[in-house]
Write an enzyme that holds these catalytic residues in place. Structure first.
Site, PDB file in Angstrom:
ATOM      1  CG  LEU A   1       5.427   3.225  12.128  1.00 31.29           C
ATOM      2  CD1 LEU A   1       6.887   3.234  11.698  1.00 31.29           C
ATOM      3  CD2 LEU A   1       5.043   4.610  12.654  1.00 31.29           C
ATOM      4  CB  SER A   2      -0.352   3.481   8.268  1.00 35.99           C
ATOM      5  OG  SER A   2      -1.118   3.836   7.140  1.00 35.99           O
ATOM      6  CB  SER A   3       1.773   5.820   3.667  1.00 33.97           C
ATOM      7  OG  SER A   3       2.895   4.981   3.503  1.00 33.97           O
ATOM      8  NE  ARG A   4      -5.014   4.968   2.493  1.00 32.73           N
ATOM      9  CZ  ARG A   4      -4.810   3.842   1.781  1.00 32.73           C
ATOM     10  NH1 ARG A   4      -4.348   2.765   2.375  1.00 32.73           N
ATOM     11  NH2 ARG A   4      -5.060   3.809   0.495  1.00 32.73           N
TER      12      ARG A   4
ATOM     13  CG  HIS B   1       7.451   1.537   3.724  1.00 33.08           C
ATOM     14  ND1 HIS B   1       6.839   2.726   4.025  1.00 33.08           N
ATOM     15  CD2 HIS B   1       6.529   0.800   3.060  1.00 33.08           C
ATOM     16  CE1 HIS B   1       5.599   2.714   3.566  1.00 33.08           C
ATOM     17  NE2 HIS B   1       5.377   1.558   2.980  1.00 33.08           N
TER      18      HIS B   1
ATOM     19  N   GLY C   1       4.894  -6.526   4.776  1.00 34.66           N
ATOM     20  CA  GLY C   1       4.556  -6.251   6.170  1.00 34.66           C
ATOM     21  C   GLY C   1       3.325  -7.016   6.631  1.00 34.66           C
TER      22      GLY C   1
ATOM     23  CG  ASP D   1      -1.233  -3.720   4.318  1.00 35.77           C
ATOM     24  OD1 ASP D   1      -2.252  -3.064   4.517  1.00 35.77           O
ATOM     25  OD2 ASP D   1      -0.119  -3.202   4.151  1.00 35.77           O
TER      26      ASP D   1
ATOM     27  N   GLY E   1       5.291   4.011  -1.813  1.00 36.05           N
ATOM     28  CA  GLY E   1       6.010   5.243  -1.479  1.00 36.05           C
ATOM     29  C   GLY E   1       5.541   5.836  -0.165  1.00 36.05           C
ATOM     30  CB  ALA E   2       4.178   8.107   1.565  1.00 35.68           C
TER      31      ALA E   2
HETATM   32  O1  PAF Z   1       1.122  -2.793   0.552  1.00 36.34           O
HETATM   33  C1  PAF Z   1       1.262  -1.964  -0.361  1.00 36.34           C
HETATM   34  O2  PAF Z   1       1.897  -0.924  -0.200  1.00 36.34           O
HETATM   35  C2  PAF Z   1       0.630  -2.244  -1.708  1.00 36.34           C
HETATM   36  O3  PAF Z   1      -0.595  -2.875  -1.583  1.00 36.34           O
HETATM   37  C3  PAF Z   1       1.565  -3.044  -2.652  1.00 36.34           C
HETATM   38  C4  PAF Z   1       1.860  -4.428  -2.109  1.00 36.34           C
HETATM   39  C5  PAF Z   1       2.863  -2.281  -2.855  1.00 36.34           C
HETATM   40  C6  PAF Z   1       0.896  -3.217  -4.011  1.00 36.34           C
HETATM   41  O4  PAF Z   1       0.604  -1.988  -4.609  1.00 36.34           O
END
Ligand code: PAF
Length: 301
Positions: free
Chosen positions: A200-203, A52, A163, A166, A46-47
């Protein structure tokens, strides 16, 4: 614009998937003409942001059905990490996903996903899960692989988009799919960056304005590695060029910066030539960020 259907439980998800199957004209596993796959999944916590949405757009272009999962997976957070604080904004996520044409959003609560408590049996990520990110976040990748495995079984997609940001997670997911013979194709998607280079990152939402500027150290260091390699540096020399960027920014705490072989994520040696990956993790204030960049190391005569 069609608003996606939201499933909060496994039963709802199964019902929505069955309804979607009925609506979907051709339900072959993949189009024999090399066209669309039946179902694609994008797994998220999410976020949601433009990174995404790049995954969702690619899923939409590749499959007749697009399922997006939104679940802040407790198994992948260690003690003292940001599980409680992680942004949860489902309504905004669903609105964004409507604009990008997702069919179903699976957003279970912890109790729906893990009824009876967190699972006893988990996927073990092995050695690959204990190095780099794994050494700073013990158990993190076991938690990731466990939930990804479970979501693969629940959604039953032919394609899954992840993505490249990670990078270690992506490598481990590919290994799990291979090692467990999971019947799904993993499609990696390049990192989406803001104009100034910040990945870009939710954090990123945790960063103050000042910290956001400081956070650019990560992408600048990776660019330094990439440029050094382009100018003939070998892997260790390119790494030195990147580490030097951090030396100018004492307010960023570097966890690791490595140049690795993308297949094994082990450090490249002096005489390594070919495609490599520069990986970095660092802390800006209380926010831990990761980033990476492809680096091409030329062979030396
Ligand atoms: O990359 C992420 O957002 C998470 O690690 C994932 C793959 C949704 C698993 O919780």
């Amino acid at each position: 614009m069609t608003v996606p259907h939201v499933a909060h439980t496994v039963e709802e998800l199964n019902r929505l998937l069955a309804e979607l199957d009925e609506q979907t004209e051709h339900t072959e596993r993949t189009d024999s003409a090399g066209g669309l796959a039946h179902r694609a999944v994008v797994m998220t916590m999410g976020a949601l942001h433009a990174g995404h949405m790049e995954l969702v757009d690619r899923a939409r272009a590749a499959a007749r059905q697009v399922v997006v999962t939104v679940f802040v997976n407790p198994l992948q957070f260690g003690p003292g990490e940001d599980y409680e604080a992680y942004p949860r904004v489902l309504d905004a996520d669903v609105a964004l996903l409507a604009e990008h044409g997702a069919d179903i959003v699976f957003a279970p609560e912890r109790e729906d996903m893990y009824p009876g408590g967190d699972p006893l049996v988990r996927v073990t990520s092995g050695h690959l899960g204990t190095i780099l990110e794994g050494s700073f976040r013990p158990g993190h990748f076991d938690g990731v692989l466990t939930v990804v495995n479970k979501l693969m079984h629940l959604v039953r997609p032919q394609l899954a988009f992840f993505g490249e940001k990670d990078a270690q997670q992506l490598l481990l997911i590919k290994r799990m799919v291979k090692d467990f013979n999971l019947d799904v194709e993993i499609r990696p998607v390049p990192i989406v960056r803001q104009e100034d280079g910040l990945a870009l990152s939710s954090r990123n939402s945790y960063l103050s304005e000042e910290e956001r500027v400081t956070a650019l150290t990560l992408s600048r260091a990776l660019e330094a590695a990439r440029d050094a390699a382009e100018q003939g540096s070998n892997g260790p020399e390119a790494r030195e060029a990147a580490v030097a960027v951090f030396a100018e920014q004492p307010q960023v705490v570097l966890d690791y910066l490595v140049i690795v072989d993308p297949q094994t994520i082990t450090d490249v040696t002096n005489d390594y030539a070919g495609k490599a990956l520069a990986l970095v993790a660092a802390r800006v204030g209380t926010t831990r960020l990761i980033d990476n960049m492809h680096v091409e190391i030329a062979a030396r005569a």
